[in-house]
Design a protein around this motif. Structure first.
Motif, PDB file in Angstrom:
ATOM      1  N   SER A 165      -1.653   1.297   4.698  1.00 25.33           N
ATOM      2  CA  SER A 165      -2.429   1.240   5.947  1.00 25.33           C
ATOM      3  C   SER A 165      -3.623   2.196   5.943  1.00 25.33           C
ATOM      4  CB  SER A 165      -1.467   1.439   7.442  1.00 25.33           C
ATOM      5  OG  SER A 165      -0.804   2.642   7.100  1.00 25.33           O
ATOM      6  N   ASP A 166      -3.228   3.337   5.436  1.00 24.10           N
ATOM      7  CA  ASP A 166      -4.276   4.634   5.447  1.00 24.10           C
ATOM      8  C   ASP A 166      -5.411   3.973   4.309  1.00 24.10           C
ATOM      9  OD1 ASP A 166      -2.839   6.062   6.717  1.00 24.10           O
ATOM     10  OD2 ASP A 166      -1.866   7.544   5.116  1.00 24.10           O
ATOM     11  N   ALA A 167      -5.171   3.215   3.211  1.00 25.87           N
ATOM     12  CA  ALA A 167      -5.962   2.989   2.180  1.00 25.87           C
ATOM     13  C   ALA A 167      -6.857   1.922   2.928  1.00 25.87           C
ATOM     14  CB  ALA A 167      -5.339   2.387   0.852  1.00 25.87           C
ATOM     15  N   ARG A 168      -6.168   1.007   3.690  1.00 28.59           N
ATOM     16  CA  ARG A 168      -6.981  -0.225   4.350  1.00 28.59           C
ATOM     17  C   ARG A 168      -7.915   0.471   5.478  1.00 28.59           C
ATOM     18  NH1 ARG A 168      -7.264  -4.308   8.350  1.00 28.59           N
ATOM     19  NH2 ARG A 168      -7.065  -6.403   7.735  1.00 28.59           N
ATOM     20  N   ALA A 169      -7.434   1.528   6.087  1.00 32.87           N
ATOM     21  CA  ALA A 169      -8.229   2.015   7.088  1.00 32.87           C
ATOM     22  C   ALA A 169      -9.486   2.886   6.499  1.00 32.87           C
ATOM     23  CB  ALA A 169      -7.389   3.181   7.869  1.00 32.87           C
ATOM     24  N   ALA A 170      -9.167   3.253   5.547  1.00 32.37           N
ATOM     25  CA  ALA A 170     -10.461   4.019   4.581  1.00 32.37           C
ATOM     26  C   ALA A 170     -11.556   2.888   4.415  1.00 32.37           C
ATOM     27  CB  ALA A 170      -9.985   4.578   3.486  1.00 32.37           C
ATOM     28  N   LEU A 171     -11.066   1.911   3.717  1.00 37.21           N
ATOM     29  CA  LEU A 171     -11.909   0.763   3.275  1.00 37.21           C
ATOM     30  C   LEU A 171     -12.579   0.279   4.552  1.00 37.21           C
ATOM     31  CD1 LEU A 171     -12.535  -0.882   0.976  1.00 37.21           C
ATOM     32  CD2 LEU A 171     -10.815  -2.489   1.595  1.00 37.21           C
ATOM     33  N   GLN A 172     -11.743  -0.076   5.742  1.00 34.50           N
ATOM     34  CA  GLN A 172     -12.605  -0.480   6.846  1.00 34.50           C
ATOM     35  C   GLN A 172     -13.467   0.465   7.559  1.00 34.50           C
ATOM     36  OE1 GLN A 172     -10.337  -3.859   8.803  1.00 34.50           O
ATOM     37  NE2 GLN A 172     -12.092  -3.729   7.715  1.00 34.50           N
ATOM     38  N   ALA A 173     -13.383   1.897   7.162  1.00 38.42           N
ATOM     39  CA  ALA A 173     -14.278   2.727   7.687  1.00 38.42           C
ATOM     40  C   ALA A 173     -15.698   2.405   7.108  1.00 38.42           C
ATOM     41  CB  ALA A 173     -13.816   4.001   7.433  1.00 38.42           C
ATOM     42  N   ILE A 174     -15.900   1.916   6.146  1.00 34.95           N
ATOM     43  CA  ILE A 174     -17.139   1.510   5.344  1.00 34.95           C
ATOM     44  C   ILE A 174     -17.992   0.357   6.336  1.00 34.95           C
ATOM     45  CG2 ILE A 174     -18.593   0.686   3.415  1.00 34.95           C
ATOM     46  CD1 ILE A 174     -15.898   1.393   1.546  1.00 34.95           C
ATOM     47  N   ASP A 175     -19.234   1.037   6.907  1.00 31.63           N
ATOM     48  CA  ASP A 175     -19.756   0.049   7.943  1.00 31.63           C
ATOM     49  C   ASP A 175     -20.771  -0.486   7.064  1.00 31.63           C
ATOM     50  OD1 ASP A 175     -20.962  -1.154   9.985  1.00 31.63           O
ATOM     51  OD2 ASP A 175     -21.675   0.680  11.030  1.00 31.63           O
ATOM     52  N   VAL A 176     -20.651  -1.716   6.658  1.00 29.96           N
ATOM     53  CA  VAL A 176     -21.737  -2.768   6.169  1.00 29.96           C
ATOM     54  C   VAL A 176     -22.062  -3.712   6.982  1.00 29.96           C
ATOM     55  CG1 VAL A 176     -22.141  -4.115   4.047  1.00 29.96           C
ATOM     56  CG2 VAL A 176     -20.443  -2.136   4.030  1.00 29.96           C
ATOM     57  N   ARG A 177     -23.483  -3.847   7.261  1.00 28.07           N
ATOM     58  CA  ARG A 177     -24.119  -4.760   8.112  1.00 28.07           C
ATOM     59  C   ARG A 177     -25.043  -5.577   7.098  1.00 28.07           C
ATOM     60  NH1 ARG A 177     -24.969  -0.391  12.211  1.00 28.07           N
ATOM     61  NH2 ARG A 177     -23.097  -0.355  13.070  1.00 28.07           N
TER      62      ARG A 177
END
Length: 170
Positions: free
Chosen positions: A150-162
């Motif tokens: 869950s921590d690794a997933r949260a770090a990955l999701q913090a990348i904001d790519v538009r």
């Protein structure tokens, strides 16, 4: 979505299933041919007969795992998800299936990085695709080394790519 189903009672199928488990749990160099054969209930000769080498077996299962990941990435994009959503879908699948050490490093220099190509195609930049997939692999590697999924997933999701807007010529 493809779902690979080997004939698990055949020696080749048992080797493939054992290899997914063994290579998913440990880096390539930490997996011994004898352990693969023992886990599959076959001789080392069967491994060499069906796959030529430990590397041949590894490449066989890695190619299959990458195809399944690409299917999920494409499915996420087809469903209207963005890059972050697609990376999360692929991350969740890799973690749930315990593919951690199968996909936490890029393919060998002679092989195309199909995961990076798919992501790069959706962000319209092969280099950005490679960077994003490197972050995705780092998150998967962290889980393989004991970090919380869950921590690794949260770090990955913090990348904001538009996605970059498409500018049409007059």
């Amino acid at each position: 979505m493809r779902q690979w189903m080997p004939i698990s009672t055949s020696p080749k199928g048992r080797l493939a299933l054992a290899a997914v488990s063994e290579f998913g749990a440990r880096p390539f160099g930490d997996v011994a041919v004898a352990n693969l054969a023992r886990a599959a209930g076959v001789t080392t000769g069967a491994l060499y007969h069906h796959f030529g080498s430990k590397l041949g077996l590894y490449q066989f299962v890695r190619d299959d795992v990458e195809r399944r990941l690409v299917d999920r990435l494409e499915g996420a994009f087809a469903a209207g998800g963005g890059v972050a959503d697609a990376l999360a879908v692929a991350f969740d699948f890799a973690v749930a299936e315990q593919f951690l050490h199968l996909v936490d490093v890029p393919p060998a220099a002679t092989a195309a990085d199909t995961i990076a190509e798919v992501i790069g195609g959706h962000v319209r930049s092969p280099l950005l695709g490679a960077v994003l997939v490197a972050a995705w692999r780092a998150a998967i590697h962290a889980v393989g080394e004991g970090a919380s999924a869950s921590d690794a997933r949260a770090a990955l999701q913090a990348i904001d790519v538009r996605p970059r807007p498409v500018i049409e010529s007059p």
